[in-house]
Design an enzyme around this catalytic site. Structure first.
Site, PDB file in Angstrom:
ATOM      1  N   PRO A  84      60.562  87.509  27.190  1.00  0.00           N
ATOM      2  CG  PRO A  84      61.852  89.082  26.031  1.00  0.00           C
ATOM      3  CD  PRO A  84      61.313  88.734  27.377  1.00  0.00           C
ATOM      4  CD  GLU A 111      68.660  94.849  28.094  1.00  0.00           C
ATOM      5  OE1 GLU A 111      68.301  96.007  27.860  1.00  0.00           O
ATOM      6  OE2 GLU A 111      68.467  93.895  27.309  1.00  0.00           O
ATOM      7  NE  ARG A 153      37.595  86.634  27.340  1.00  0.00           N
ATOM      8  CZ  ARG A 153      37.291  85.545  26.657  1.00  0.00           C
ATOM      9  NH1 ARG A 153      38.074  84.481  26.712  1.00  0.00           N
ATOM     10  NH2 ARG A 153      36.192  85.485  25.934  1.00  0.00           N
ATOM     11  CG  ASP A 168      37.085  82.611  23.991  1.00  0.00           C
ATOM     12  OD1 ASP A 168      36.317  83.537  23.723  1.00  0.00           O
ATOM     13  OD2 ASP A 168      37.651  82.462  25.075  1.00  0.00           O
TER      14      ASP A 168
HETATM   15  N1  LIG Z   1      57.975  89.993  24.776  1.00  0.00           N
HETATM   16  C1  LIG Z   1      58.275  90.453  26.023  1.00  0.00           C
HETATM   17  N2  LIG Z   1      59.190  91.458  26.156  1.00  0.00           N
HETATM   18  C2  LIG Z   1      59.514  91.925  27.390  1.00  0.00           C
HETATM   19  C3  LIG Z   1      58.931  91.424  28.549  1.00  0.00           C
HETATM   20  C4  LIG Z   1      57.979  90.395  28.435  1.00  0.00           C
HETATM   21  C5  LIG Z   1      57.653  89.901  27.156  1.00  0.00           C
HETATM   22  N3  LIG Z   1      56.682  88.879  27.011  1.00  0.00           N
HETATM   23  O1  LIG Z   1      56.389  88.418  25.884  1.00  0.00           O
HETATM   24  O2  LIG Z   1      56.130  88.413  28.056  1.00  0.00           O
END
Ligand SMILES: Nc1ncccc1[N+](=O)[O-]
Length: 238
Positions: A84, A111, A153, A168
């Site tokens: 994230p 985490e 793809r 796309d």
């Molecule tokens: N949003 C995410 N949450 C955990 C791991 C990976 C994530 N992501 O977006 O790649």
């Protein structure tokens, strides 16, 4: 791909990507991170220095996994780490990754992974920490499924009809508008006449207008990245 849940990546053997693997267009390897642990409990996590909730993934198993799968002596993969805290994964990045001969994916759990793993890898390979969106998944596996499908793809021969990824959403920077197939009327809902007209210029104009309307309504921020002509401006000014 390296994960403590290799079975999570089994769907890659299905459908589009699976067929491409069967046809030798893509080579896929899934590895269980725990094979690079050496204690009886096969420990991959530990509590974070400085305190804080949850557990982090220890660096040693990851370092050994990367050393085994991509020895420093040979060609280096591009390492993709879903997190994230990463930069946004976009269609542009998917195209960039599709040009790479070898991608490696590190699926973090808990985490996340001790930050030194990325620092150490970055000494010898390109590392992309990427995010799919501003929400928190339990790990990177789902993100890897998404990235592999989005990149796979785009590879030559994977999609039956090349034109389809050129059409796309995002290929022209706008969202795709509504689309229809048979029957011409379904539950009293007719297909827009223009699409039945065979008038290709009018059909292209209608599709562009619907794209612009949908993009304005759902993702107005995308409009600033698109070259708009006078006809476009008229639609947007409606
Ligand atoms: N949003 C995410 N949450 C955990 C791991 C990976 C994530 N992501 O977006 O790649």
């Amino acid at each position: 791909m390296v994960s403590i849940f290799p079975a999570y990546l089994a769907p890659l053997r299905e459908s589009l990507i699976g067929k491409a693997v069967d046809r030798g267009l893509i080579e896929l390897g899934v590895h269980d991170l725990r094979q690079w642990t050496h204690d009886v409990h096969r420990t991959v996590d530990d509590s974070p220095y400085g305190g804080g909730p949850g557990m982090l993934m220890r660096p040693e198993p990851w370092g050994q996994a990367l050393d085994t799968l991509a020895p420093a002596s040979g060609a280096q993969p591009r390492l993709v780490v879903p997190t994230p805290a990463g930069r946004p994964f976009t269609q542009a990045l998917a195209h960039e990754l599709a040009r790479e001969p070898w991608l490696m994916f590190a699926c973090g759990r808990y985490e996340g992974i001790d930050s030194r793993v990325v620092d150490d890898a970055a000494d010898r390979m390109v590392v992309d920490e990427v995010s799919l969106g501003d929400y928190v998944l339990a790990g990177g596996e789902v993100a890897v499924l998404v990235i592999v499908e989005a990149v796979g793809r785009l590879l030559p021969g994977v999609l039956g009809n090349v034109a389809s990824h050129e059409q796309d959403s995002f290929s022209d920077g706008l969202l795709e508008g509504p689309a229809y197939t048979r029957p011409e009327v379904w539950r009293d809902r007719p297909v827009p006449d223009v699409l039945l007209s065979g008038h290709h210029a009018a059909i292209a104009r209608w599709r562009r207008d619907e794209s612009l309307r949908r993009t304005l309504a759902r993702r107005p921020e995308l409009l600033s990245t698109v070259a708009l002509d006078k006809a476009d401006a008229k639609v947007l000014a409606e």
